[in-house]
Design a protein around this motif. Structure first.
Motif, PDB file in Angstrom:
ATOM      1  N   GLU A  71      -0.831  -0.819  11.111  1.00  0.00           N
ATOM      2  CA  GLU A  71      -0.810   0.303  11.854  1.00  0.00           C
ATOM      3  C   GLU A  71      -0.708   0.121  13.506  1.00  0.00           C
ATOM      4  O   GLU A  71       0.148   0.800  14.124  1.00  0.00           O
ATOM      5  N   GLN A  92       1.082   2.050   2.533  1.00  0.00           N
ATOM      6  CA  GLN A  92       0.507   3.320   2.849  1.00  0.00           C
ATOM      7  C   GLN A  92      -0.306   3.939   1.665  1.00  0.00           C
ATOM      8  O   GLN A  92      -1.215   4.629   2.209  1.00  0.00           O
ATOM      9  N   LEU A 144       3.398   1.543   9.991  1.00  0.00           N
ATOM     10  CA  LEU A 144       2.784   2.668   9.227  1.00  0.00           C
ATOM     11  C   LEU A 144       2.932   3.923  10.089  1.00  0.00           C
ATOM     12  O   LEU A 144       2.686   3.730  11.061  1.00  0.00           O
ATOM     13  N   CYS A 188      -3.960  -3.169   6.692  1.00  0.00           N
ATOM     14  CA  CYS A 188      -3.533  -1.745   7.079  1.00  0.00           C
ATOM     15  C   CYS A 188      -3.836  -1.780   8.510  1.00  0.00           C
ATOM     16  O   CYS A 188      -3.124  -1.173   9.499  1.00  0.00           O
ATOM     17  N   LYS A 236      -3.777   2.211   2.155  1.00  0.00           N
ATOM     18  CA  LYS A 236      -4.225   2.731   3.239  1.00  0.00           C
ATOM     19  C   LYS A 236      -5.084   4.162   2.685  1.00  0.00           C
ATOM     20  O   LYS A 236      -6.187   4.425   3.310  1.00  0.00           O
TER      21      LYS A 236
END
Length: 308
Positions: free
Chosen positions: A303, A257, A308, A299, A260
């Motif tokens: 996601e 996170q 995430l 990421c 990101k």
């Protein structure tokens, strides 16, 4: 004596070679007579359905199976938007040319469904699976929760393929129910199947196929929401969102996170009071578990997979 032995070996070798032949053909559109590219052709041994190989037609519509042993075979020719063709042939040591095969449009499949090209989801290379982050872009005309299940099951599917022998891969397929908007903006139901077709000599997956079929609106006609099926044993692997969410640890999720958000390893280390080496080790573990090669891909995949 050596001369006779050499002659005998040559005769046996020639005979053995002669028993293998090729099976060729050309696919064209039944209306336009234009060659059909990227159609899937599967050649399966009638005596042992597990023995099968697959090829795709080239830009000229041609396909070619090399070194086919003598025996009886079933041929299946399929492509989204066309009716599937099934043929039976017998190979007796001589090459077979099936000639020109015309594919006719499947009016039902073409009625409501529009199919666009997409990136390959993943590539298996020896002992690793490399996922293509660009394949995990949300499609505007599909239900997000359906796509999430689809992507999660594809992820698990390629993981399974990576863990089993090449000869066992044809036994597995993914079946997912998708809600897709048609050109009128109305949701229709599709059955999506992901099947394995062939591998390269090094064990990497060379060809897999996505099939989409319109689901008829009938109370007794249903398909699973999202499962992986072993067609040989009948074993069904259900979609398990909780299992997917625990692919990475909570600490790895926190680090991802921050990655990101643009944090560097040094900044992340300071935030968690850890060494840079520890953070970098976590990064590598994340890449390994998600089978990606860099932070951007990690990421994107995480996601889309709902991590995430």
């Amino acid at each position: 004596m050596k001369t006779y032995l050499l002659l005998l070996l040559c005769v046996l070798s020639t005979k053995a070679f002669a028993q293998e032949a090729s099976v060729t053909g050309k696919l064209i559109d039944g209306k336009t007579d234009q060659p059909i590219e990227y159609a899937g052709i599967i050649l399966a041994d009638k005596a042992d359905s597990l023995k099968k190989i697959g090829v795709v037609s080239n830009a000229k519509g041609e396909f070619n199976f090399l070194r086919v042993a003598s025996g009886d075979y079933n041929i299946r020719i399929s492509l989204m938007g066309y009716n599937t063709i099934l043929k039976t042939i017998t190979v007796n040591g001589k090459s077979i040319n099936l000639g020109i095969i015309k594919l006719t449009e499947d009016a039902i499949a073409l009625k409501d469904v529009s199919v666009n090209g997409k990136y390959a989801t993943a590539t298996i290379k020896k002992d690793t699976v490399e996922f293509n982050a660009d394949a995990y872009k949300t499609q505007p005309n599909a239900a997000v929760e359906d796509l999430l299940k689809k992507y999660q099951m594809e992820f698990q599917f390629f993981k399974i393929l990576n863990e089993i022998e090449v000869v066992e891969r044809t036994n597995y397929q993914v079946v997912t129910q998708l809600r897709i908007k048609n050109t009128e903006g109305k949701y229709i139901l599709l059955q999506h199947r992901l099947v394995y077709l062939a591998s390269n000599n090094d064990g990497s997956v060379w060809l897999s196929l996505c099939l989409y079929n319109l689901i008829n609106e009938h109370l007794e006609f249903t398909i699973p929401q999202s499962v992986i099926i072993n067609t040989l044993t009948g074993k069904v692997i259900e979609h398990d969102e909780q299992k997917i969410k625990h692919i990475i640890t909570e600490r790895e999720r926190e680090i991802l996170q921050l990655i990101k958000l643009g944090y560097r390893s040094k900044e992340i280390a300071e935030k968690f009071s850890l060494s840079i080496n520890t953070i970098n080790r976590h990064r590598q573990n994340i890449f390994y578990k998600l089978n990606v090669t860099n932070a951007l891909e990690a990421c994107k995949v995480a996601e889309t997979m709902g991590l995430l």
